[in-house]
Design a protein around this motif. Structure first.
Motif, PDB file in Angstrom:
ATOM      1  N   ILE A  49     -57.125   8.290  26.722  1.00  0.00           N
ATOM      2  CA  ILE A  49     -57.366   8.749  25.359  1.00  0.00           C
ATOM      3  C   ILE A  49     -56.492   9.954  25.058  1.00  0.00           C
ATOM      4  N   GLY A  50     -55.793   9.880  23.951  1.00  0.00           N
ATOM      5  CA  GLY A  50     -54.938  10.987  23.544  1.00  0.00           C
ATOM      6  C   GLY A  50     -55.067  11.240  22.057  1.00  0.00           C
ATOM      7  N   ALA A  51     -54.592  12.379  21.637  1.00  0.00           N
ATOM      8  CA  ALA A  51     -54.591  12.719  20.215  1.00  0.00           C
ATOM      9  C   ALA A  51     -53.461  11.965  19.536  1.00  0.00           C
ATOM     10  N   SER A  52     -53.714  11.471  18.377  1.00  0.00           N
ATOM     11  CA  SER A  52     -52.687  10.789  17.605  1.00  0.00           C
ATOM     12  C   SER A  52     -51.689  11.819  17.089  1.00  0.00           C
ATOM     13  N   SER A  53     -50.460  11.389  16.885  1.00  0.00           N
ATOM     14  CA  SER A  53     -49.461  12.308  16.333  1.00  0.00           C
ATOM     15  C   SER A  53     -49.834  12.719  14.920  1.00  0.00           C
ATOM     16  N   TYR A  67     -63.802   1.889  14.600  1.00  0.00           N
ATOM     17  CA  TYR A  67     -62.452   2.400  14.397  1.00  0.00           C
ATOM     18  C   TYR A  67     -61.534   1.241  14.024  1.00  0.00           C
ATOM     19  N   ARG A  68     -60.688   1.464  13.035  1.00  0.00           N
ATOM     20  CA  ARG A  68     -59.694   0.460  12.651  1.00  0.00           C
ATOM     21  C   ARG A  68     -58.424   0.706  13.458  1.00  0.00           C
ATOM     22  N   VAL A  69     -57.852  -0.366  13.977  1.00  0.00           N
ATOM     23  CA  VAL A  69     -56.591  -0.291  14.712  1.00  0.00           C
ATOM     24  C   VAL A  69     -55.478  -0.207  13.678  1.00  0.00           C
ATOM     25  N   ILE A  70     -54.754   0.908  13.671  1.00  0.00           N
ATOM     26  CA  ILE A  70     -53.690   1.064  12.679  1.00  0.00           C
ATOM     27  C   ILE A  70     -52.305   0.838  13.276  1.00  0.00           C
ATOM     28  N   ASP A  71     -52.216   0.821  14.610  1.00  0.00           N
ATOM     29  CA  ASP A  71     -50.929   0.543  15.247  1.00  0.00           C
ATOM     30  C   ASP A  71     -51.170   0.014  16.656  1.00  0.00           C
ATOM     31  N   VAL A  72     -50.324  -0.936  17.061  1.00  0.00           N
ATOM     32  CA  VAL A  72     -50.341  -1.494  18.411  1.00  0.00           C
ATOM     33  C   VAL A  72     -48.909  -1.435  18.917  1.00  0.00           C
ATOM     34  N   ALA A  73     -48.709  -0.806  20.086  1.00  0.00           N
ATOM     35  CA  ALA A  73     -47.360  -0.648  20.628  1.00  0.00           C
ATOM     36  C   ALA A  73     -47.413  -0.551  22.148  1.00  0.00           C
ATOM     37  N   GLN A  74     -46.248  -0.679  22.755  1.00  0.00           N
ATOM     38  CA  GLN A  74     -46.123  -0.443  24.194  1.00  0.00           C
ATOM     39  C   GLN A  74     -46.358   1.050  24.437  1.00  0.00           C
ATOM     40  N   ALA A  75     -47.214   1.376  25.402  1.00  0.00           N
ATOM     41  CA  ALA A  75     -47.473   2.785  25.714  1.00  0.00           C
ATOM     42  C   ALA A  75     -46.226   3.404  26.345  1.00  0.00           C
ATOM     43  N   PRO A  76     -45.782   4.545  25.848  1.00  0.00           N
ATOM     44  CA  PRO A  76     -44.587   5.183  26.405  1.00  0.00           C
ATOM     45  C   PRO A  76     -44.783   5.547  27.877  1.00  0.00           C
ATOM     46  N   ALA A  77     -43.811   5.199  28.685  1.00  0.00           N
ATOM     47  CA  ALA A  77     -43.770   5.546  30.113  1.00  0.00           C
ATOM     48  C   ALA A  77     -44.928   4.961  30.921  1.00  0.00           C
ATOM     49  N   LYS A  78     -45.560   3.911  30.417  1.00  0.00           N
ATOM     50  CA  LYS A  78     -46.642   3.254  31.151  1.00  0.00           C
ATOM     51  C   LYS A  78     -46.398   1.746  31.116  1.00  0.00           C
ATOM     52  N   GLU A  80     -46.901  -2.177  31.564  1.00  0.00           N
ATOM     53  CA  GLU A  80     -48.045  -3.080  31.424  1.00  0.00           C
ATOM     54  C   GLU A  80     -49.238  -2.421  30.732  1.00  0.00           C
ATOM     55  N   THR A  81     -48.948  -1.561  29.758  1.00  0.00           N
ATOM     56  CA  THR A  81     -50.020  -0.855  29.041  1.00  0.00           C
ATOM     57  C   THR A  81     -49.732  -0.879  27.545  1.00  0.00           C
ATOM     58  N   THR A  82     -50.765  -1.182  26.773  1.00  0.00           N
ATOM     59  CA  THR A  82     -50.668  -1.212  25.315  1.00  0.00           C
ATOM     60  C   THR A  82     -51.336   0.032  24.746  1.00  0.00           C
ATOM     61  N   ARG A  83     -50.675   0.656  23.778  1.00  0.00           N
ATOM     62  CA  ARG A  83     -51.251   1.823  23.098  1.00  0.00           C
ATOM     63  C   ARG A  83     -51.784   1.382  21.740  1.00  0.00           C
ATOM     64  N   LEU A  84     -53.080   1.619  21.528  1.00  0.00           N
ATOM     65  CA  LEU A  84     -53.726   1.364  20.248  1.00  0.00           C
ATOM     66  C   LEU A  84     -53.925   2.697  19.548  1.00  0.00           C
ATOM     67  N   THR A  98     -55.338   7.926  20.095  1.00  0.00           N
ATOM     68  CA  THR A  98     -54.688   6.788  20.737  1.00  0.00           C
ATOM     69  C   THR A  98     -55.485   6.383  21.976  1.00  0.00           C
ATOM     70  N   LEU A  99     -55.403   5.108  22.296  1.00  0.00           N
ATOM     71  CA  LEU A  99     -56.068   4.554  23.464  1.00  0.00           C
ATOM     72  C   LEU A  99     -55.070   3.694  24.219  1.00  0.00           C
ATOM     73  N   ASP A 100     -54.797   4.052  25.474  1.00  0.00           N
ATOM     74  CA  ASP A 100     -53.900   3.273  26.320  1.00  0.00           C
ATOM     75  C   ASP A 100     -54.732   2.312  27.151  1.00  0.00           C
ATOM     76  N   VAL A 101     -54.468   1.019  26.982  1.00  0.00           N
ATOM     77  CA  VAL A 101     -55.251  -0.037  27.629  1.00  0.00           C
ATOM     78  C   VAL A 101     -54.338  -0.886  28.503  1.00  0.00           C
ATOM     79  N   PRO A 102     -54.706  -1.110  29.764  1.00  0.00           N
ATOM     80  CA  PRO A 102     -53.906  -2.013  30.598  1.00  0.00           C
ATOM     81  C   PRO A 102     -53.848  -3.403  29.953  1.00  0.00           C
TER      82      PRO A 102
END
Length: 156
Positions: A49-53, A67-78, A80-84, A98-102
């Motif tokens: 869990i991280g703070a959104s920009s 919570y509404r998902v407003i963006d889905v992307a590859q997690a930076p520097a991780k 096989e992890t998706t950042r929601l 933000t939530l980084d999910v394997p």
């Protein structure tokens, strides 16, 4: 599920396999599989869990609610992890985060932008579920709980 339950499940699998006449190597494999199943859909809060920009506050607090998902992307520097990026739906007293999910945790069902995720606060951390089915897909565990999940070799 708490750490104690996961440890008990792994031990029960290893003992059951051993009692069924499997070799110790097979028992290790069964216990390892049980441990891996838990770790595939969980991680520590500090790693997930991280703070959104867009968030004005760097506080990592999350509240129970939708919570509404407003963006889905590859997690930076991780790998096989998706950042929601999640934004609270009206009535949820929290802020965007933000939530980084394997990726393995999302293998059965992806989470797309626009979807709604439901968060339950638990004694061990946060449970993230699909809002429409309430089916959990990821656990963000308090760091001390997550450390308890570490694999340990068991000698029988």
């Amino acid at each position: 599920m708490n750490a104690s339950l996961l440890c008990r499940l792994a031990c029960a699998a290893a003992i059951g396999a051993f009692a069924a006449g499997l070799t110790p190597a097979h028992a290790d494999s069964v216990a390892s599989s049980a441990s891996s199943a838990g770790s595939a859909s969980s991680a520590s809060i500090s790693d997930s869990i991280g703070a959104s920009s867009n968030s004005s506050n760097r506080d990592k607090r999350v509240a129970a609610g939708d919570y509404r998902v407003i963006d889905v992307a590859q997690a930076p520097a991780k790998l096989e992890t998706t950042r929601l990026t999640l934004r609270p739906v009206a009535g949820t007293p929290a802020q965007e985060f933000t939530l980084d999910v394997p990726n393995r945790a999302l293998a059965a069902r992806q989470v797309d932008a626009g979807a709604v995720v439901h968060v339950n606060e638990r004694v061990y951390g946060y449970e993230f579920a699909y809002a429409d089915t309430k089916q959990p897909f990821f656990l963000a565990l308090q760091d001390d709980w997550y450390r308890e999940l570490g694999s340990r070799q068991v000698t029988i």
